[in-house]
Enzyme design. Structure first.
Site, mmCIF file in Angstrom:
data_model
loop_
_atom_site.group_PDB
_atom_site.id
_atom_site.type_symbol
_atom_site.label_atom_id
_atom_site.label_comp_id
_atom_site.label_asym_id
_atom_site.label_seq_id
_atom_site.Cartn_x
_atom_site.Cartn_y
_atom_site.Cartn_z
ATOM 1 N N LYS A 25 -11.699 -38.200 -12.556
ATOM 2 C CA LYS A 25 -12.704 -37.563 -13.500
ATOM 3 C C LYS A 25 -11.898 -36.742 -14.571
ATOM 4 C CE LYS A 25 -16.580 -36.968 -10.111
ATOM 5 N NZ LYS A 25 -17.347 -35.993 -9.544
ATOM 6 N N ASP B 197 -22.369 -32.913 -10.957
ATOM 7 C CA ASP B 197 -22.636 -33.567 -9.761
ATOM 8 C C ASP B 197 -23.688 -34.877 -10.084
ATOM 9 O OD1 ASP B 197 -22.741 -33.850 -6.748
ATOM 10 O OD2 ASP B 197 -24.802 -32.614 -6.705
ATOM 11 N N GLY C 90 -18.200 -45.913 -4.398
ATOM 12 C CA GLY C 90 -19.627 -45.598 -4.085
ATOM 13 C C GLY C 90 -20.619 -46.932 -4.443
ATOM 14 N N LYS D 46 -16.736 -49.724 -17.765
ATOM 15 C CA LYS D 46 -17.652 -48.869 -17.210
ATOM 16 C C LYS D 46 -17.668 -47.515 -17.585
ATOM 17 C CE LYS D 46 -18.659 -46.090 -12.821
ATOM 18 N NZ LYS D 46 -18.203 -45.724 -11.435
HETATM 19 P P1 IMP Z 1 -20.132 -37.026 -7.438
HETATM 20 O O1 IMP Z 1 -20.926 -35.971 -7.691
HETATM 21 O O2 IMP Z 1 -19.722 -37.733 -8.674
HETATM 22 O O3 IMP Z 1 -19.028 -36.907 -6.597
HETATM 23 O O4 IMP Z 1 -21.007 -38.331 -6.818
HETATM 24 C C1 IMP Z 1 -21.772 -38.050 -5.604
HETATM 25 C C2 IMP Z 1 -21.870 -39.291 -4.958
HETATM 26 O O5 IMP Z 1 -22.774 -40.152 -5.829
HETATM 27 C C3 IMP Z 1 -20.820 -40.567 -4.772
HETATM 28 O O6 IMP Z 1 -20.013 -40.105 -3.295
HETATM 29 C C4 IMP Z 1 -21.291 -41.718 -4.787
HETATM 30 O O7 IMP Z 1 -21.998 -42.132 -3.614
HETATM 31 C C5 IMP Z 1 -22.351 -41.514 -5.624
HETATM 32 N N1 IMP Z 1 -21.827 -42.036 -7.190
HETATM 33 C C6 IMP Z 1 -21.943 -41.008 -8.317
HETATM 34 N N2 IMP Z 1 -21.289 -41.528 -9.331
HETATM 35 C C7 IMP Z 1 -21.164 -42.839 -8.977
HETATM 36 C C8 IMP Z 1 -20.552 -43.941 -9.755
HETATM 37 O O8 IMP Z 1 -20.034 -43.967 -10.800
HETATM 38 N N3 IMP Z 1 -20.383 -45.077 -8.988
HETATM 39 C C9 IMP Z 1 -20.735 -45.233 -7.743
HETATM 40 N N4 IMP Z 1 -21.284 -44.264 -6.920
HETATM 41 C C10 IMP Z 1 -21.414 -42.999 -7.580
#
Ligand code: IMP
Length: 190
Positions: free
Chosen positions: A12, A68, A149, A171
């Site tokens: 990120k 988030d 994810g 992406k």
């Molecule tokens: P975070 O807030 O970016 O850590 O995302 C939380 C959760 O959402 C991750 O653990 C994934 O399960 C899902 N997620 C968020 N962004 C993505 C993405 O770009 N691809 C796939 N899953 C995502």
């Protein structure tokens, strides 16, 4: 200008650094040796992003932001949303999470979904929120090896392949996170 990004995720940090003009410096929590667990107890992405940003601001008293993100599936009433990481339990297993979604959508025609990302910025002691959305649909089975994810089951609009079949570069051009990052950067530049 220096900003703290409330994350340990170097992907990120790299993603936002590629978008930032050279006069901005982003420091991650790893750079600052901050390893305390911040409890994500909010019921929305907005609440969680703000909880993290406020915790970091109260610790360092510097301009900072946190993000988030989550997957929102229309036929599941917006689930897993804020619970995306731990949808199939505390072990945060991506494969188990994606299988659960595929199972829940069995026999359901409407497979519309979106990824949504929210960034909370605390800038000069004022809070701001920025949102990025990519719409798409859930595939019938996992496809592709890239990303993380829910990427193997998410087909972004105007594409025939899943996020996991795109390169990271492709992406990042269209992702929810990059859209939110771009809004944040526009604000900071203005
Ligand atoms: P975070 O807030 O970016 O850590 O995302 C939380 C959760 O959402 C991750 O653990 C994934 O399960 C899902 N997620 C968020 N962004 C993505 C993405 O770009 N691809 C796939 N899953 C995502």
């Amino acid at each position: 200008m220096e900003l703290i990004f409330g994350t340990h995720n170097h992907n990120k940090v790299e993603e936002i650094n590629k978008l930032l003009p050279p006069n901005f410096t982003v420091k991650s929590l790893t750079d600052l040796n901050y390893y305390s667990e911040i409890e994500e107890s909010g019921k929305t992405l907005e609440e969680n992003a703000l909880i993290k940003a406020k915790t970091i601001f109260n610790t360092f008293k510097k301009n900072c932001f946190s993000d988030d993100s989550g997957l929102e599936v229309f036929a599941l009433g917006g689930k897993p949303g804020v619970y995306s990481a731990r949808y199939e339990g505390k072990q945060k297993n991506a494969e188990a999470n994606t299988n659960k979604i595929l199972q829940e959508l069995k026999g359901i025609d409407n497979r519309q979904a979106q990824f949504r990302s929210v960034i909370a910025l605390i800038f000069n002691e004022t809070e701001y929120l920025f949102e990025g959305i990519i719409k798409g649909e859930i595939s019938h089975s996992p496809r592709g090896r890239n990303g993380f994810g829910y990427d193997p089951i998410f087909i972004p609009e105007k594409q025939h392949v899943t996020f996991a079949q795109l390169t990271l570069f492709e992406k990042n051009k269209i992702s929810h996170r990059s859209k939110a990052f771009k809004k944040l950067i526009e604000f900071l530049k203005s």
